[in-house]
Design an enzyme around this catalytic site. Structure first.
Site, PDB file in Angstrom:
ATOM      1  N   ALA A 191     -17.410 -17.509 -28.224  1.00  0.00           N
ATOM      2  CA  ALA A 191     -16.310 -16.817 -28.904  1.00  0.00           C
ATOM      3  C   ALA A 191     -16.190 -17.452 -30.289  1.00  0.00           C
ATOM      4  O   ALA A 191     -15.382 -18.353 -30.509  1.00  0.00           O
ATOM      5  CB  ALA A 191     -15.022 -16.963 -28.103  1.00  0.00           C
ATOM      6  N   SER A 219      -8.768 -21.954 -33.587  1.00  0.00           N
ATOM      7  CA  SER A 219      -9.720 -21.782 -32.486  1.00  0.00           C
ATOM      8  C   SER A 219      -9.259 -20.654 -31.584  1.00  0.00           C
ATOM      9  O   SER A 219      -8.442 -19.829 -32.000  1.00  0.00           O
ATOM     10  CB  SER A 219      -9.860 -23.106 -31.718  1.00  0.00           C
ATOM     11  OG  SER A 219     -10.947 -23.057 -30.832  1.00  0.00           O
ATOM     12  N   ASN A 220      -9.772 -20.588 -30.368  1.00  0.00           N
ATOM     13  CA  ASN A 220      -9.366 -19.558 -29.414  1.00  0.00           C
ATOM     14  C   ASN A 220      -9.452 -20.109 -27.997  1.00  0.00           C
ATOM     15  O   ASN A 220      -9.844 -21.257 -27.792  1.00  0.00           O
ATOM     16  CB  ASN A 220     -10.231 -18.298 -29.589  1.00  0.00           C
ATOM     17  CG  ASN A 220     -11.698 -18.597 -29.358  1.00  0.00           C
ATOM     18  OD1 ASN A 220     -12.111 -18.917 -28.246  1.00  0.00           O
ATOM     19  ND2 ASN A 220     -12.504 -18.530 -30.432  1.00  0.00           N
ATOM     20  N   HIS A 221      -9.104 -19.263 -27.015  1.00  0.00           N
ATOM     21  CA  HIS A 221      -8.948 -19.736 -25.631  1.00  0.00           C
ATOM     22  C   HIS A 221     -10.230 -19.726 -24.801  1.00  0.00           C
ATOM     23  O   HIS A 221     -10.156 -19.897 -23.586  1.00  0.00           O
ATOM     24  CB  HIS A 221      -7.896 -18.884 -24.910  1.00  0.00           C
ATOM     25  CG  HIS A 221      -6.492 -19.239 -25.280  1.00  0.00           C
ATOM     26  ND1 HIS A 221      -5.971 -20.487 -25.052  1.00  0.00           N
ATOM     27  CD2 HIS A 221      -5.517 -18.522 -25.872  1.00  0.00           C
ATOM     28  CE1 HIS A 221      -4.715 -20.522 -25.470  1.00  0.00           C
ATOM     29  NE2 HIS A 221      -4.416 -19.332 -25.985  1.00  0.00           N
ATOM     30  N   SER A 222     -11.395 -19.504 -25.415  1.00  0.00           N
ATOM     31  CA  SER A 222     -12.620 -19.434 -24.605  1.00  0.00           C
ATOM     32  C   SER A 222     -12.806 -20.697 -23.763  1.00  0.00           C
ATOM     33  O   SER A 222     -12.737 -21.819 -24.274  1.00  0.00           O
ATOM     34  CB  SER A 222     -13.830 -19.245 -25.530  1.00  0.00           C
ATOM     35  OG  SER A 222     -15.024 -19.399 -24.784  1.00  0.00           O
TER      36      SER A 222
END
Ligand code: CTP
Ligand code: CA
Length: 227
Positions: free
Chosen positions: A99, A33-36
């Site tokens: 994102a 995943s990512n930090h959005s």
């Protein structure tokens, strides 16, 4: 953001907004995943609703509450997000703020992956490309929203990258966000709105102000298109 604050300029319009990250499973307990945070997308969904639009907010997992008056559709993966957006059509406007993870693990194990003991080989992970939701919606023949808007967070050559993205995706506008400073994860954004007609540079402002200004621009554009 009370819905009474807007002008009602988007009354009768349906807007679909994606927000947050996606989560791509590796096994039942692990994901890419990512930090959005989802904050900018949620603010835009709220601002569109405040202008009177019916808003479908398709969101990956985030820690914030949905704005008042929007229809929230929760998803995890990019493929689920694309499906949810397609099911929400027809719409007048699509704003792709999510994102989306560019890649997912090519295979998700159905059981938790286990270490096989000391000295055993470290597994490697094969990746597969996710669908490009913005490009897919931009290129729809049937049910293409009349206004399709993408986001681009860039650290360098912001306007050049954004202009290239506008072409590559086939969308109408790109909201280019300069993340070279300290805006990443912060509350303010530095925006340039890139369209076929050129570049509109906005002063540095809060994410809620960005959302309100974008909602107003969207209302003007729909008005001008004779809707
Ligand atoms: N986007 C999307 N689906 C994807 C990837 C991106 O809908 N699989 C959308 C994002 O929501 C955003 C826009 O495309 O509106 C640009 O995303 P960005 O990550 O900046 O661009 P990419 O084309 O993925 O290129 P890169 O990450 O290499 O900069
Ligand atoms: Ca990307």
């Amino acid at each position: 953001q009370l819905s009474g604050q807007g002008s009602g300029a988007l009354e009768g319009a349906h807007c679909v907004v994606t927000a947050g990250p996606t989560r791509e499973p590796l096994d039942p307990v692990r994901f890419l995943s990512n930090h959005s945070s989802g904050r900018q997308g949620y603010a835009i969904a709220g601002a569109l609703a405040a202008e009177g639009a019916r808003v479908t907010l398709v969101s990956g997992p985030v820690a914030i509450d949905p704005p008042h008056g929007v229809d929230l559709v929760k998803v995890e993966t990019a493929r689920q997000m694309l499906k949810a957006v397609e099911e929400a059509l027809p719409a007048d406007v699509f704003v792709s703020v999510a994102a989306v993870a560019d890649w997912r693990p090519a295979r998700a194990a159905t059981k938790k992956l286990k270490i096989k003991g000391a000295g055993s080989a470290t597994p490697s992970m094969e990746l597969a490309e996710n669908p490009d939701i913005l490009r897919t919606i931009s290129n729809k023949r049937k049910h293409r929203p009349s206004l399709v808007i993408g986001f681009a967070a860039e650290t360098n050559d912001v306007e050049e990258h954004a202009a290239a993205k506008l072409k590559r995706k086939g969308c109408d506008w790109i909201v280019a966000n300069d993340v070279s400073g300290d805006v990443m994860g912060g509350t303010e954004n530095e925006i340039a709105l890139v369209t076929q007609d050129g570049i509109d540079r906005w002063p540095r402002m809060g994410k809620d102000a960005v959302a309100r200004r974008l909602a107003q621009k969207i209302a003007e554009a729909l008005d001008g298109s004779g809707d």
